[in-house]
Write an enzyme that holds these catalytic residues in place. Structure first.
Site, PDB file in Angstrom:
ATOM      1  N   ASP A 225       0.865  -1.179   0.000  1.00 48.12           N
ATOM      2  CA  ASP A 225       0.000   0.000   0.000  1.00 48.12           C
ATOM      3  C   ASP A 225       0.901   1.227   0.000  1.00 48.12           C
ATOM      4  OD1 ASP A 225      -2.268   1.853   0.659  1.00 48.12           O
ATOM      5  OD2 ASP A 225      -3.327  -0.030   0.964  1.00 48.12           O
ATOM      6  N   HIS A 248       2.195   1.949  -3.180  1.00 47.68           N
ATOM      7  CA  HIS A 248       1.262   2.881  -3.816  1.00 47.68           C
ATOM      8  C   HIS A 248       1.777   4.308  -3.811  1.00 47.68           C
ATOM      9  CE1 HIS A 248      -2.442   0.026  -3.096  1.00 47.68           C
ATOM     10  NE2 HIS A 248      -1.458  -0.538  -3.774  1.00 47.68           N
TER      11      HIS A 248
END
Length: 405
Positions: A225, A248
């Protein structure tokens, strides 16, 4: 006799001086509380939860600087709470590997494995690893699409920690966020490592919220993430010399999902490298915010992008899994944001996207020295801007808000 007496006195003085110097060195270095000593009884390949708790209790009560030591080896750790206030500066030095239970249901607090709270002048150090053993949890975690999901265990929580340092340790395979920082002041992460596969769900590297003066430097973060996510109430945050990927990207937000969120300001992100991440540097806010707030004085500078999706992104319609009403505008006012000297390659044709709120346009957005190339085969590199009039300097036309609305 007189000469022998003088020699004896001198010998005694030397011994006393040596002993005093040794004690001074011990005080400077901090008294050691080794969990594997007979007093605490920890052994490799066994659970050291109680031994570590006892060593911490003794160290925290010390009136001089102290150090809790976990030597090299692999140890089971059900959970740990390092709670202050302590009476003097204190350090936890982890040289070995601590393993969490694979099943988070075994914990007394399902959302926390290790917590550091109410501490001042604290240091977490060593070459050790905090292994969250998150593989089972990733398969069961649906929090990225289910707002009512069950709590998932965070590897390390820092709550109300001040004037403190985390250095040289590794967070491995956390079940959820690796690190959650809340209500902290002047907390530094240096030579800190986060490691988890790119498909590990909801495993933000370091999440910061409602904290002031946090510093992250010379660190390596690869996870499933955001490498670093910056929540509401974060002020005077500095991120330098961080490598990010997989993951991310580095994100401010998401903001505007909950009522009573606090403003974000004073964010400085410099000299970082992102590689093979799904996003680069971004600000994301939810539409239809329940309350108004602000995000301002945010600066990204000297960033290298290596095959990164959406390298530069402001998204005020952030709405994963359609969990919101996009018809209503975000109430988060974004202002005084700069992107300077950002270069490298984009894995998406749209390398720059600045999508501000319809009812609340962004103010004072600046783009300077942006040099990005498209590494894919789906057309030419381009850019999109809406509800913003950025100041643009030394940016190619394709990246300078080629499409505007």
């Amino acid at each position: 006799m007189g000469f022998e007496l003088v020699i004896s006195i001198l010998s005694i003085i030397m011994v006393l001086s040596s002993t005093s110097a040794g004690r001074s060195r011990e005080l400077l270095a901090g008294a050691g509380f080794d969990v594997t000593t007979a007093k605490y009884g920890a052994k490799p390949n066994s659970d050291i939860t109680q031994a570590l708790a006892n060593a911490w209790k003794d160290a925290c009560a010390s009136t001089s600087a102290s150090r809790v030591i976990v030597p090299k080896g692999t140890y089971k750790l059900k959970e740990a709470s390092f709670k202050g206030p302590c009476k003097a500066p204190i350090e936890v030095q982890v040289q070995g590997t601590l393993q969490a239970p694979p099943d988070g249901a075994q914990l007394s607090k399902p959302d926390t494995w290790i917590e550091f709270s109410y501490l001042d002048r604290f240091t977490l150090s060593g070459s050790g690893t905090f292994d969250g053993q998150g593989q089972k949890a990733w398969k069961e975690n649906d929090c990225h699409k289910n707002p009512k999901c069950s709590s998932i265990t965070v590897n390390m929580r820092f709550h109300s920690v001040k004037n403190s340092l985390v250095k040289d340790v590794t967070s491995l395979n956390s079940k959820n966020f690796h690190v959650n920082v809340l209500s902290c002041e002047r907390l530094t992460f240096q030579h800190f490592t986060v490691a988890a596969p790119g498909d590990s769900v909801n495993t933000d590297g370091i999440h910061i919220g409602r904290s002031t003066g946090v510093n992250i430097t010379d660190s390596k973060i690869g996870t499933g993430d955001d490498c670093i996510s910056i929540g509401d109430g974060t002020k005077q945050l500095t991120i330098t010399k961080v490598t990010c990927g997989p993951g991310h990207g580095i994100s401010i937000g998401s903001l505007g999902r909950y009522p009573k969120e606090e403003p974000v300001s004073g964010i400085h992100i410099r000299n970082c490298t992102l590689s093979n991440t799904s996003n680069g540097v971004r600000i994301k806010t939810w539409p239809n915010s329940p309350a108004a707030s602000t995000a301002s004085d945010i600066h990204f500078e000297d960033i290298i992008m290596n095959n990164v999706g959406n390298p530069i992104l402001i998204d005020q319609e952030y709405c994963p899994w359609n969990q919101c009403n996009k018809q209503a505008s975000s109430k988060i006012k974004i202002s005084n944001v700069s992107f300077k000297n950002i270069r490298g390659t984009s894995s998406t044709p749209v390398a720059v996207k600045i999508a501000c709120a319809k009812g609340l346009p962004c103010d004072k957005v600046e783009m300077t020295d942006i040099n990005l190339k498209y590494s894919g085969k789906q057309g030419s590199i381009t850019s999109q801007c809406s509800n913003v009039r950025p100041t643009i300097t030394r940016v190619a036309n394709a990246l300078a808000c080629a499409t505007k609305s």
